[in-house]
Design a protein around this motif. Structure first.
Motif, PDB file in Angstrom:
ATOM      1  N   PHE A 170      56.874  33.473  37.296  1.00  0.00           N
ATOM      2  CA  PHE A 170      58.222  34.028  37.176  1.00  0.00           C
ATOM      3  C   PHE A 170      59.070  33.196  36.220  1.00  0.00           C
ATOM      4  CE2 PHE A 170      62.648  33.943  38.932  1.00  0.00           C
ATOM      5  CZ  PHE A 170      63.041  35.194  38.465  1.00  0.00           C
ATOM      6  N   ALA A 171      59.014  31.863  36.377  1.00  0.00           N
ATOM      7  CA  ALA A 171      59.792  30.970  35.517  1.00  0.00           C
ATOM      8  C   ALA A 171      59.379  31.126  34.058  1.00  0.00           C
ATOM      9  CB  ALA A 171      59.618  29.519  35.968  1.00  0.00           C
ATOM     10  N   THR A 172      58.096  31.236  33.795  1.00  0.00           N
ATOM     11  CA  THR A 172      57.610  31.413  32.430  1.00  0.00           C
ATOM     12  C   THR A 172      58.087  32.745  31.855  1.00  0.00           C
ATOM     13  OG1 THR A 172      55.683  30.042  32.850  1.00  0.00           O
ATOM     14  CG2 THR A 172      55.543  31.556  30.977  1.00  0.00           C
ATOM     15  N   ASP A 173      58.030  33.804  32.660  1.00  0.00           N
ATOM     16  CA  ASP A 173      58.499  35.119  32.207  1.00  0.00           C
ATOM     17  C   ASP A 173      59.966  35.061  31.800  1.00  0.00           C
ATOM     18  OD1 ASP A 173      56.006  36.181  32.752  1.00  0.00           O
ATOM     19  OD2 ASP A 173      56.632  37.211  34.590  1.00  0.00           O
ATOM     20  N   VAL A 174      60.777  34.402  32.609  1.00  0.00           N
ATOM     21  CA  VAL A 174      62.217  34.342  32.341  1.00  0.00           C
ATOM     22  C   VAL A 174      62.509  33.459  31.135  1.00  0.00           C
ATOM     23  CG1 VAL A 174      64.427  33.479  33.254  1.00  0.00           C
ATOM     24  CG2 VAL A 174      62.922  34.885  34.698  1.00  0.00           C
ATOM     25  N   LEU A 198      60.313  36.355  45.975  1.00  0.00           N
ATOM     26  CA  LEU A 198      60.395  34.906  45.775  1.00  0.00           C
ATOM     27  C   LEU A 198      61.822  34.376  45.875  1.00  0.00           C
ATOM     28  CD1 LEU A 198      58.098  34.556  42.619  1.00  0.00           C
ATOM     29  CD2 LEU A 198      57.466  34.141  45.007  1.00  0.00           C
ATOM     30  N   THR A 199      62.802  35.244  45.668  1.00  0.00           N
ATOM     31  CA  THR A 199      64.182  34.805  45.499  1.00  0.00           C
ATOM     32  C   THR A 199      64.900  34.619  46.829  1.00  0.00           C
ATOM     33  OG1 THR A 199      64.275  35.964  43.392  1.00  0.00           O
ATOM     34  CG2 THR A 199      66.368  35.319  44.369  1.00  0.00           C
ATOM     35  N   LEU A 200      65.414  33.400  47.024  1.00  0.00           N
ATOM     36  CA  LEU A 200      66.250  33.114  48.184  1.00  0.00           C
ATOM     37  C   LEU A 200      67.718  33.352  47.856  1.00  0.00           C
ATOM     38  CD1 LEU A 200      64.653  29.737  49.345  1.00  0.00           C
ATOM     39  CD2 LEU A 200      64.325  31.998  50.368  1.00  0.00           C
ATOM     40  N   LEU A 252      68.979  41.743  26.936  1.00  0.00           N
ATOM     41  CA  LEU A 252      68.462  40.577  27.654  1.00  0.00           C
ATOM     42  C   LEU A 252      68.821  40.627  29.133  1.00  0.00           C
ATOM     43  CD1 LEU A 252      66.978  37.893  27.776  1.00  0.00           C
ATOM     44  CD2 LEU A 252      69.104  36.763  27.078  1.00  0.00           C
ATOM     45  N   SER A 253      70.055  40.935  29.453  1.00  0.00           N
ATOM     46  CA  SER A 253      70.457  40.991  30.867  1.00  0.00           C
ATOM     47  C   SER A 253      69.591  41.978  31.647  1.00  0.00           C
ATOM     48  CB  SER A 253      71.930  41.372  31.003  1.00  0.00           C
ATOM     49  OG  SER A 253      72.741  40.346  30.494  1.00  0.00           O
ATOM     50  N   LYS A 254      69.287  43.113  31.052  1.00  0.00           N
ATOM     51  CA  LYS A 254      68.434  44.108  31.717  1.00  0.00           C
ATOM     52  C   LYS A 254      67.020  43.571  31.905  1.00  0.00           C
ATOM     53  CE  LYS A 254      70.826  48.276  30.235  1.00  0.00           C
ATOM     54  NZ  LYS A 254      70.736  49.529  29.469  1.00  0.00           N
ATOM     55  N   HIS A 285      63.838  41.545  39.820  1.00  0.00           N
ATOM     56  CA  HIS A 285      63.452  42.594  40.769  1.00  0.00           C
ATOM     57  C   HIS A 285      61.942  42.635  40.981  1.00  0.00           C
ATOM     58  CE1 HIS A 285      67.205  44.631  41.819  1.00  0.00           C
ATOM     59  NE2 HIS A 285      67.620  44.211  40.633  1.00  0.00           N
ATOM     60  N   ALA A 286      61.191  42.370  39.934  1.00  0.00           N
ATOM     61  CA  ALA A 286      59.727  42.361  40.058  1.00  0.00           C
ATOM     62  C   ALA A 286      59.244  41.203  40.934  1.00  0.00           C
ATOM     63  CB  ALA A 286      59.091  42.281  38.679  1.00  0.00           C
TER      64      ALA A 286
END
Length: 145
Positions: free
Chosen positions: A112-116, A82-84, A68-70, A77-78
């Motif tokens: 992104f939120a849905t993917d995570v 978007l990440t601040l 999961l962490s990977k 990374h993808a």
């Protein structure tokens, strides 16, 4: 300002009255106006995926879950553009909480939120998404004296 009449069922009215008491609203009109504004902002982001937004994605996951962490790192990374900032907290022996502060197009942030949050062993996930306004996008920053 316009005056309107709205009919609400008893259960919804009870919930509204609880919110009023918790947040200290003076009257139902103030509470309903704030709820309407929040709802309209949410709809604006959903209806306009190119809308510039800022957001906070909060999720809790089982750090011992296989790979999961990977997988979460690959998602990050993808979507690195978007990440601040991110915050990682060890809640207990099994659980981690992460907060990702994001900025970009609303549709991309939601994707992104849905993917995570749809990953197996992510136990909870919530996205708070706020559309940017012209004033917020300004590169100038002023303080009142």
């Amino acid at each position: 300002m316009q005056r309107i009449t709205v009919t609400l069922d008893d259960t919804l009215m009870e919930e509204l009255d609880k919110v009023m008491a918790q947040r200290g609203y003076q009257n139902r009109s103030e509470a309903i106006r704030d709820l309407a504004r929040a709802g309209l902002k949410t709809m604006k982001v959903s209806d306009q995926p190119d809308q510039p937004c800022v957001g906070a994605l909060v999720y809790v996951y089982d750090h011992d879950s296989r790979e999961l962490s990977k997988r979460l790192t690959r998602h990050s990374h993808a979507h690195h553009h978007l990440t601040l900032s991110t915050l990682h907290v060890h809640l207990d022996h099994d659980s981690c909480l992460e907060v990702a502060l994001l900025k970009g197009k609303g549709g991309e942030i939601q994707e992104f939120a849905t993917d995570v949050t749809s990953e197996r062993s992510v136990r909870h996930g919530q996205l708070v998404l706020v559309p940017e306004t012209g004033q917020e996008r300004s590169t100038e920053h002023h303080h009142q004296k």
